[in-house]
Structures are given as C-alpha cells and as structure tokens.
Design a protein around this motif. Structure first.
Motif, PDB file in Angstrom:
ATOM      1  N   ASN A  76     -19.392 -45.249  38.153  1.00 59.90           N
ATOM      2  CA  ASN A  76     -20.205 -44.066  37.891  1.00 59.90           C
ATOM      3  C   ASN A  76     -19.660 -42.782  38.478  1.00 59.90           C
ATOM      4  O   ASN A  76     -20.155 -41.720  38.148  1.00 59.90           O
ATOM      5  N   TRP A  79     -20.187 -39.022  43.415  1.00 64.41           N
ATOM      6  CA  TRP A  79     -21.424 -38.304  43.716  1.00 64.41           C
ATOM      7  C   TRP A  79     -22.636 -38.990  43.115  1.00 64.41           C
ATOM      8  O   TRP A  79     -23.709 -39.030  43.732  1.00 64.41           O
ATOM      9  N   LYS A  80     -22.504 -39.531  41.914  1.00 64.42           N
ATOM     10  CA  LYS A  80     -23.631 -40.256  41.325  1.00 64.42           C
ATOM     11  C   LYS A  80     -23.926 -41.523  42.116  1.00 64.42           C
ATOM     12  O   LYS A  80     -25.082 -41.882  42.300  1.00 64.42           O
ATOM     13  N   ASN A  85     -28.429 -41.990  41.839  1.00 58.16           N
ATOM     14  CA  ASN A  85     -28.940 -41.928  40.477  1.00 58.16           C
ATOM     15  C   ASN A  85     -27.892 -42.376  39.474  1.00 58.16           C
ATOM     16  O   ASN A  85     -28.034 -42.125  38.292  1.00 58.16           O
ATOM     17  N   GLY A  86     -26.862 -43.046  39.920  1.00 55.14           N
ATOM     18  CA  GLY A  86     -25.842 -43.527  39.009  1.00 55.14           C
ATOM     19  C   GLY A  86     -26.237 -44.852  38.385  1.00 55.14           C
ATOM     20  O   GLY A  86     -26.593 -45.795  39.065  1.00 55.14           O
ATOM     21  N   THR A  87     -26.206 -44.909  37.087  1.00 51.05           N
ATOM     22  CA  THR A  87     -26.427 -46.160  36.383  1.00 51.05           C
ATOM     23  C   THR A  87     -25.230 -46.386  35.490  1.00 51.05           C
ATOM     24  O   THR A  87     -24.434 -45.487  35.257  1.00 51.05           O
ATOM     25  N   GLY A  90     -24.424 -44.273  31.752  1.00 51.34           N
ATOM     26  CA  GLY A  90     -23.858 -42.964  31.520  1.00 51.34           C
ATOM     27  C   GLY A  90     -22.532 -42.972  30.796  1.00 51.34           C
ATOM     28  O   GLY A  90     -22.219 -42.078  30.032  1.00 51.34           O
TER      29      GLY A  90
END
Length: 96
Positions: A76, A79-80, A85-87, A90
């Motif tokens: 991801n 930073w995500k 909030n990284g899934t 994306g």
C-alpha cells in the motif's frame, strides 16, 4: 429490493485494521513518559535508563509485528500503511 450498504461482513477486507502506526505513536509516548520520569523524578542510573528504554522499544516493536507492517508497506505504500488506512483495494481493479 433496496441494497443496504451498511452491512458489515466478517470477511470484509475493510474490517482488517492496521494499528501499527498507533502502536508506534503509543510506544513513543510511553517511552518519553518513562524517560522523563526516570531522569527527573526517580534519578535512576544510566544503565537502568538504557535498559528500560531498550525494553520499551522491544515490546512496542514486537506488538507492532514489523514483518506484517513491511508487507503492508510493500502493498500500500509507507504513509498509508503507517496511518492505518491502507487496504489492498487501492491498487487493484474491482471486477463486477
């Protein structure tokens, strides 16, 4: 029939939370608190300060599971993954 978008499924990929960023921030906050307490209140020796600092960071990093964090960064982005909030949705295209 109306579609309900608020249904939370057990195997939904959005339910999998990445808490590594919060664990890192909490570890830093606990370390600063313990460091200030050991220096200004308890007046501990340098050996005890270093031992407690190393122990605090080892516990924080073991809770964070850095191998899982590294895999999440690879999927991801840094930073995500750090902000949690990284899934993996994306970078993939959805098929319907």
């Amino acid at each position: 029939m109306a579609k309900n978008n608020n249904i939370r499924r057990l195997n939904d990929k959005h339910n999998v939370g990445n808490k590594s960023g919060w664990v890192l921030i909490a570890t830093f906050a606990v370390w600063v608190f313990l460091l200030l307490d050991m220096i200004f209140v308890a007046h501990n020796s340098m050996f005890i300060i270093i031992a407690v600092s190393v122990g605090t960071w080892l516990v924080g990093l073991s809770i964070m599971r850095p191998g899982q964090f590294a895999a999440n960064v690879q999927q991801n982005g840094f930073w995500k993954a750090l902000l949690g909030n990284g899934t993996n949705q994306g970078r993939r295209r959805r098929r319907r």
